[in-house]
Enzyme design. Structure first.
Site, mmCIF file in Angstrom:
data_model
loop_
_atom_site.group_PDB
_atom_site.id
_atom_site.type_symbol
_atom_site.label_atom_id
_atom_site.label_comp_id
_atom_site.label_asym_id
_atom_site.label_seq_id
_atom_site.Cartn_x
_atom_site.Cartn_y
_atom_site.Cartn_z
ATOM 1 N N ASP A 338 -68.977 28.598 -112.690
ATOM 2 C CA ASP A 338 -67.996 27.422 -112.731
ATOM 3 C C ASP A 338 -68.479 26.358 -111.801
ATOM 4 O O ASP A 338 -68.798 26.613 -110.469
ATOM 5 C CB ASP A 338 -66.586 27.882 -112.279
ATOM 6 C CG ASP A 338 -65.367 26.972 -112.508
ATOM 7 O OD1 ASP A 338 -65.579 25.737 -112.547
ATOM 8 O OD2 ASP A 338 -64.230 27.338 -112.516
ATOM 9 N N ARG A 340 -67.009 23.363 -111.674
ATOM 10 C CA ARG A 340 -66.108 21.956 -111.823
ATOM 11 C C ARG A 340 -66.005 21.274 -110.329
ATOM 12 O O ARG A 340 -66.060 21.955 -109.323
ATOM 13 C CB ARG A 340 -65.078 22.495 -112.383
ATOM 14 C CG ARG A 340 -65.136 22.496 -113.729
ATOM 15 C CD ARG A 340 -63.803 22.992 -114.573
ATOM 16 N NE ARG A 340 -63.375 24.503 -114.112
ATOM 17 C CZ ARG A 340 -62.385 25.228 -114.565
ATOM 18 N NH1 ARG A 340 -61.720 24.761 -115.450
ATOM 19 N NH2 ARG A 340 -62.390 26.553 -113.962
#
Length: 407
Positions: A338, A340
């Site tokens: 991830d 983000r």
């Protein structure tokens, strides 16, 4: 993919001469970057914030043009995915020592065929001079290509390795960079006069600083099938890239803790209705649930593929078709599971005046990430979508390896 204004060889996206940029960042007689009185690299002569140099470095990287990363050990850098013969020749001629290929450890393990036990942000593979051909570098960077590779040997990781890989990621390219120490006096040479300079610290700080520049650019009513009273607010950051959207259902500010969904864009799931993921049903289900409650907000973030970009997500799908799960596919490409940036979501909530929220998510890391950015989450609300027969393994991986809570 982040879209940036086009540039010409001797002008940046803002029309400023590249020679001016180089002059503003020329090293002093000791070889250290010019700094202000606090020891931080100065902004350019136009007074633009430090993110400006990063924007231009991203644009050049996407075109395969080398840039200089300033720091204690300045590097000339270009992405393995986009660099061509001209860029490799430029690196070769401006290098003060041998070049290397920087890879994330997971990708380096596959290229070398051995496990890498020691921690680190990057592994450096030695490159012979003159530099090997661009096609071989692309195969070393991209595991979806035919893997006929020469034998590589490890070498010392340069000091600005983290910044170099960060540049590749900001450009939404594979984090595989051709790097070399740049020779003293490079900026005074005809070959180097047009190269951009970006401080390493600015590349590493960019995701946080970019969120601070987020601002509203448009707002309009947009009746939706499940939420006739919906409004859409577009946000744009200083990089002038793809916009982030807030979908407002009803009047969220009227509630003490409105329901909020942080949704990363998914071209394949949201638009095409792909069955490989649960994104489309999650998006539509969130809007309907907010309409049923009378209010809520979906923050629709331009962070495709959990932050790796659409092209890299498609590459990850290719690796999943070969047997990897979603986590290992990302790692094989050199990315984290991830990537983000939740500072963007926090900045959007601040602009909307929403300081206390109920978060619609199954992902505890998303909750922790938003709380670390100062968002008060009074409740995590489960958002469970039933498997469809195609995405069963994907959902199982999210639960087993990413800690998602499906209950």
């Amino acid at each position: 993919m982040t879209l940036l204004p086009s540039v010409t060889p001797d002008r940046d996206a803002g029309g400023v001469s590249r020679k001016d940029t180089v002059s503003a960042l020329l090293t002093d007689t000791m070889g250290a970057p010019r700094t202000d009185t606090m020891g931080a690299p100065r902004t350019d002569t136009m007074g633009a914030p430090r993110t400006r140099a990063v924007h231009r470095a991203v644009a050049d990287s996407r075109r395969g043009v080398p840039v200089i990363i300033a720091g204690p050990q300045p590097l000339i850098v270009a992405p393995a995915e986009t660099v061509g013969a001209e860029g490799l020749n430029l690196i070769d001629r401006l290098a003060a020592g041998p070049a290397s290929l920087l890879l994330a450890p997971a990708r380096a393990e596959a290229v070398l065929g051995v496990a890498i036990a020691e921690p680190g942000v990057a592994v450096a593979l030695a490159l012979a001079r003159p530099l090997i051909d661009a096609a071989t570098l692309r195969r070393a960077a991209d595991p979806t290509l035919e893997q006929i590779l020469p034998r590589f040997n490890r070498t010392v990781v340069p000091g600005q390795a983290a910044a170099a890989l960060a540049l590749g990621k900001l450009a939404r390219l594979l984090p595989a960079m051709v790097v070399a120490p740049v020779r003293a006096g490079w900026a005074s040479l005809p070959l180097g006069a047009g190269l951009l300079v970006v401080p390493a610290a600015d590349l590493l700080a960019y995701p946080t600083e970019l969120a601070a520049t987020l601002h509203r650019v448009a707002e309009v009513a947009i009746p939706l099938a499940d939420a006739p009273d919906a409004r859409l607010i577009a946000f744009r950051a200083l990089d002038q890239g793809i916009e982030h959207m807030a979908i407002l259902v009803g009047d969220p500010a009227s509630q003490p803790a409105p329901l909020v969904r942080i949704h990363s864009e998914c071209f394949t799931g949201d638009l095409l209705g792909s069955l490989r993921c649960d994104c489309g049903p999650q998006l539509r289900g969130a809007i309907k649930r907010m309409a049923d409650e009378g209010a809520g907000v979906v923050l629709y973030l331009a962070q495709e593929g959990r932050g790796i970009g659409l092209i890299n997500k498609l590459r990850a799908y290719t690796l999943q078709d070969r047997g990897l799960d979603t986590v290992d596919a990302n790692r094989a490409l050199g990315w984290q599971a991830d990537e983000r940036n939740f500072h963007i979501a926090a900045a959007m909530l601040e602009s909307l005046g929403l300081h206390r929220i109920r978060l619609l998510t199954n992902n505890p890391d998303k909750t922790a990430g938003l709380m670390a950015c100062g968002v008060e989450i009074v409740e995590r609300v489960a958002h469970i979508i039933a498997p469809n027969g195609v995405n069963d393994g994907y959902l199982a991986t999210k639960a087993a390896r990413m800690g998602h809570l499906f209950e």
